[in-house]
Enzyme design. Structure first.
Site, mmCIF file in Angstrom:
data_model
loop_
_atom_site.group_PDB
_atom_site.id
_atom_site.type_symbol
_atom_site.label_atom_id
_atom_site.label_comp_id
_atom_site.label_asym_id
_atom_site.label_seq_id
_atom_site.Cartn_x
_atom_site.Cartn_y
_atom_site.Cartn_z
ATOM 1 N N ASP A 19 0.841 -1.200 0.000
ATOM 2 C CA ASP A 19 0.000 0.000 0.000
ATOM 3 C C ASP A 19 0.876 1.251 0.000
ATOM 4 O O ASP A 19 1.578 1.528 0.959
ATOM 5 C CB ASP A 19 -0.885 0.030 1.251
ATOM 6 C CG ASP A 19 -1.793 1.247 1.266
ATOM 7 O OD1 ASP A 19 -2.915 1.125 0.751
ATOM 8 O OD2 ASP A 19 -1.378 2.317 1.765
ATOM 9 N N TYR B 237 3.159 9.836 -0.662
ATOM 10 C CA TYR B 237 4.274 9.314 0.148
ATOM 11 C C TYR B 237 5.622 9.552 -0.546
ATOM 12 O O TYR B 237 6.674 9.394 0.074
ATOM 13 C CB TYR B 237 4.126 7.807 0.441
ATOM 14 C CG TYR B 237 2.839 7.409 1.120
ATOM 15 C CD1 TYR B 237 1.992 8.353 1.686
ATOM 16 C CD2 TYR B 237 2.459 6.067 1.213
ATOM 17 C CE1 TYR B 237 0.796 7.984 2.296
ATOM 18 C CE2 TYR B 237 1.281 5.685 1.832
ATOM 19 C CZ TYR B 237 0.453 6.653 2.362
ATOM 20 O OH TYR B 237 -0.724 6.273 2.961
ATOM 21 N N LYS C 199 -2.633 5.910 -4.333
ATOM 22 C CA LYS C 199 -3.710 6.891 -4.081
ATOM 23 C C LYS C 199 -3.385 8.201 -4.788
ATOM 24 O O LYS C 199 -2.207 8.567 -4.890
ATOM 25 C CB LYS C 199 -3.855 7.139 -2.571
ATOM 26 C CG LYS C 199 -3.802 5.860 -1.744
ATOM 27 C CD LYS C 199 -3.934 6.082 -0.263
ATOM 28 C CE LYS C 199 -3.628 4.800 0.507
ATOM 29 N NZ LYS C 199 -2.227 4.634 0.913
ATOM 30 N N HIS D 204 -7.523 9.698 -1.925
ATOM 31 C CA HIS D 204 -6.827 9.667 -0.634
ATOM 32 C C HIS D 204 -7.659 10.296 0.488
ATOM 33 O O HIS D 204 -7.734 9.743 1.591
ATOM 34 C CB HIS D 204 -5.483 10.383 -0.782
ATOM 35 C CG HIS D 204 -4.440 9.913 0.166
ATOM 36 N ND1 HIS D 204 -3.113 9.854 -0.138
ATOM 37 C CD2 HIS D 204 -4.518 9.484 1.444
ATOM 38 C CE1 HIS D 204 -2.427 9.399 0.889
ATOM 39 N NE2 HIS D 204 -3.262 9.170 1.867
HETATM 40 P P1 NDP Z 1 1.182 1.577 11.661
HETATM 41 O O1 NDP Z 1 0.007 1.535 12.556
HETATM 42 O O2 NDP Z 1 1.354 0.531 10.632
HETATM 43 O O3 NDP Z 1 2.466 1.665 12.592
HETATM 44 C C1 NDP Z 1 3.722 1.848 12.051
HETATM 45 C C2 NDP Z 1 4.678 2.121 13.208
HETATM 46 O O4 NDP Z 1 4.767 0.961 14.029
HETATM 47 C C3 NDP Z 1 6.039 2.422 12.699
HETATM 48 O O5 NDP Z 1 6.613 3.399 13.555
HETATM 49 C C4 NDP Z 1 6.777 1.086 12.825
HETATM 50 O O6 NDP Z 1 8.147 1.308 13.063
HETATM 51 C C5 NDP Z 1 6.120 0.492 14.049
HETATM 52 N N1 NDP Z 1 6.049 -0.976 14.019
HETATM 53 C C6 NDP Z 1 5.679 -1.790 13.006
HETATM 54 N N2 NDP Z 1 5.710 -3.078 13.369
HETATM 55 C C7 NDP Z 1 6.129 -3.098 14.652
HETATM 56 C C8 NDP Z 1 6.382 -4.129 15.571
HETATM 57 N N3 NDP Z 1 6.196 -5.401 15.246
HETATM 58 N N4 NDP Z 1 6.805 -3.782 16.818
HETATM 59 C C9 NDP Z 1 7.002 -2.490 17.160
HETATM 60 N N5 NDP Z 1 6.793 -1.461 16.316
HETATM 61 C C10 NDP Z 1 6.357 -1.764 15.082
HETATM 62 O O7 NDP Z 1 1.187 3.058 11.013
HETATM 63 P P2 NDP Z 1 1.043 3.736 9.622
HETATM 64 O O8 NDP Z 1 0.500 5.086 9.928
HETATM 65 O O9 NDP Z 1 2.265 3.608 8.827
HETATM 66 O O10 NDP Z 1 -0.162 2.926 8.872
HETATM 67 C C11 NDP Z 1 0.058 1.797 8.067
HETATM 68 C C12 NDP Z 1 -0.145 2.141 6.601
HETATM 69 O O11 NDP Z 1 -1.456 2.662 6.371
HETATM 70 C C13 NDP Z 1 0.757 3.277 6.099
HETATM 71 O O12 NDP Z 1 2.111 2.872 5.989
HETATM 72 C C14 NDP Z 1 0.064 3.649 4.832
HETATM 73 O O13 NDP Z 1 0.343 2.708 3.819
HETATM 74 C C15 NDP Z 1 -1.412 3.575 5.269
HETATM 75 N N6 NDP Z 1 -1.934 4.880 5.719
HETATM 76 C C16 NDP Z 1 -2.952 5.450 4.980
HETATM 77 C C17 NDP Z 1 -3.505 6.669 5.336
HETATM 78 C C18 NDP Z 1 -4.594 7.226 4.536
HETATM 79 O O14 NDP Z 1 -4.938 8.412 4.712
HETATM 80 N N7 NDP Z 1 -5.184 6.477 3.615
HETATM 81 C C19 NDP Z 1 -3.032 7.410 6.514
HETATM 82 C C20 NDP Z 1 -1.993 6.714 7.278
HETATM 83 C C21 NDP Z 1 -1.506 5.492 6.880
HETATM 84 P P3 NDP Z 1 9.326 0.690 12.112
HETATM 85 O O15 NDP Z 1 9.030 1.034 10.707
HETATM 86 O O16 NDP Z 1 10.525 1.388 12.670
HETATM 87 O O17 NDP Z 1 9.322 -0.788 12.388
#
Ligand code: NDP
Length: 277
Positions: free
Chosen positions: A47, A52, A77, A110
């Site tokens: 995704d 981004y 998006k 988006h």
């Molecule tokens: P998430 O809820 O997926 O959390 C991501 C965070 O959690 C990062 O800081 C990551 O750090 C950490 N993390 C991941 N796995 C673990 C683990 N096993 N243990 C501890 N920490 C962990 O957040 P996002 O906001 O990124 O949401 C996911 C996806 O949703 C986005 O990447 C995007 O593709 C989408 N999105 C869409 C939006 C929209 O408006 N349509 C808005 C926001 C997000 P690290 O990378 O350092 O592991």
């Protein structure tokens, strides 16, 4: 349920329930590696979004993985600045070019944008008919936005990608989407980059009982609710661990305990309801 499990969208296309999100991943090896590691770990869904700024690296990661394109589900998006009339199609084509793909599996609006969303959807319908997006959908739509869109939409969105995690369980919007035949996808499924879910005592207790991490418990809770979830990580070990959620099941009492963590209207993002159509 396993890593290959999918959900059938309202046009028959199957979307893998688990995907990799790449928000805040840099347009360099960080994204290339994350995408490649995810595909190596068995993920079949990525995704991204024009906003981004990492579509080129997503495309490169896909090519480096050597996977057959047809086996992968790629979502992107439309950027908000490309929602103006005349810009939407170019925005889509820019994404295809950056990704170096002939088509995407899912193309999303988006965010709803006052005065622009309906016109934009007409272009999305054209894109869908051209076959360059296997499904089209929306993101951050609340009920009021669906009511407006569906006044003259010819195609019902296949997906609504919304903020959803244990502090925002979105039960009401999920029920509404179900009635419309719209699949729900969770963004910030782990609570986002500054989230507090990893310290939640209820989640920690449940994780301990199952000998799993809090992240695995949250992802499992989403999957058991039939939600498409796209946790983001740039760490290979976490990418692998986040997909290791198929050898345990949360019993009803754990599902309820997690449902009870809902703190709506506390959110990380804007409340879409406040955005006019
Ligand atoms: P998430 O809820 O997926 O959390 C991501 C965070 O959690 C990062 O800081 C990551 O750090 C950490 N993390 C991941 N796995 C673990 C683990 N096993 N243990 C501890 N920490 C962990 O957040 P996002 O906001 O990124 O949401 C996911 C996806 O949703 C986005 O990447 C995007 O593709 C989408 N999105 C869409 C939006 C929209 O408006 N349509 C808005 C926001 C997000 P690290 O990378 O350092 O592991």
């Amino acid at each position: 349920m396993d890593i290959n499990s999918t959900k059938k969208l309202n046009n028959g296309v199957e979307i893998p329930l688990l995907g990799l999100g790449v928000l805040f991943c840099k347009d360099n090896e960080e994204t290339v590696n994350a995408v490649r590691w995810a595909i190596e770990a068995g993920y079949r869904h990525i995704d991204t979004a024009a906003a981004y700024g990492n579509e080129k690296s997503v495309g490169l990661g896909i090519r480096q993985s050597g996977i057959d394109r047809k086996k992968l589900f790629v979502t992107t998006k439309l950027a908000l600045e490309d929602m103006d009339p005349g810009k939407q199609m170019k925005g889509f084509e820019k994404s295809l070019q950056s990704l170096q793909l002939d088509y995407v599996d899912l193309y999303l609006i988006h965010w709803p944008m006052p005065g622009k969303t309906r016109d934009c959807w007409k272009v999305f319908e054209e894109i869908y008919k051209s076959g360059r997006a296997r499904a089209i959908g929306v993101s951050n739509f609340a009920e009021n936005h669906f009511v407006e869109l569906l006044r003259d939409a010819k195609i019902v969105p296949a997906v609504d990608q919304i903020e959803l995690h244990p502090h925002l369980s979105q039960q009401k919007l999920m029920e509404y989407c179900k009635k419309l035949g719209v699949a729900v996808e969770a963004w910030s499924p782990l609570g986002g980059k500054d989230g507090t879910l990893f310290d939640d005592p209820v989640l920690k207790k449940i994780a301990k009982q199952h000998a799993k991490t809090v992240a695995q418990v949250i992802i499992r809770w989403e999957l058991q609710r039939g939600i498409v979830t796209i946790p983001k990580s740039t760490h290979q070990a976490r990418i692998i661990a986040n997909a290791d959620v198929y050898k345990f099941e949360l019993p009803a009492e754990d599902m309820k305990a997690i449902n009870d963590l809902d703190r709506d209207p506390m959110r990380h993002g804007r409340d879409p309801k406040d955005i006019e159509f």
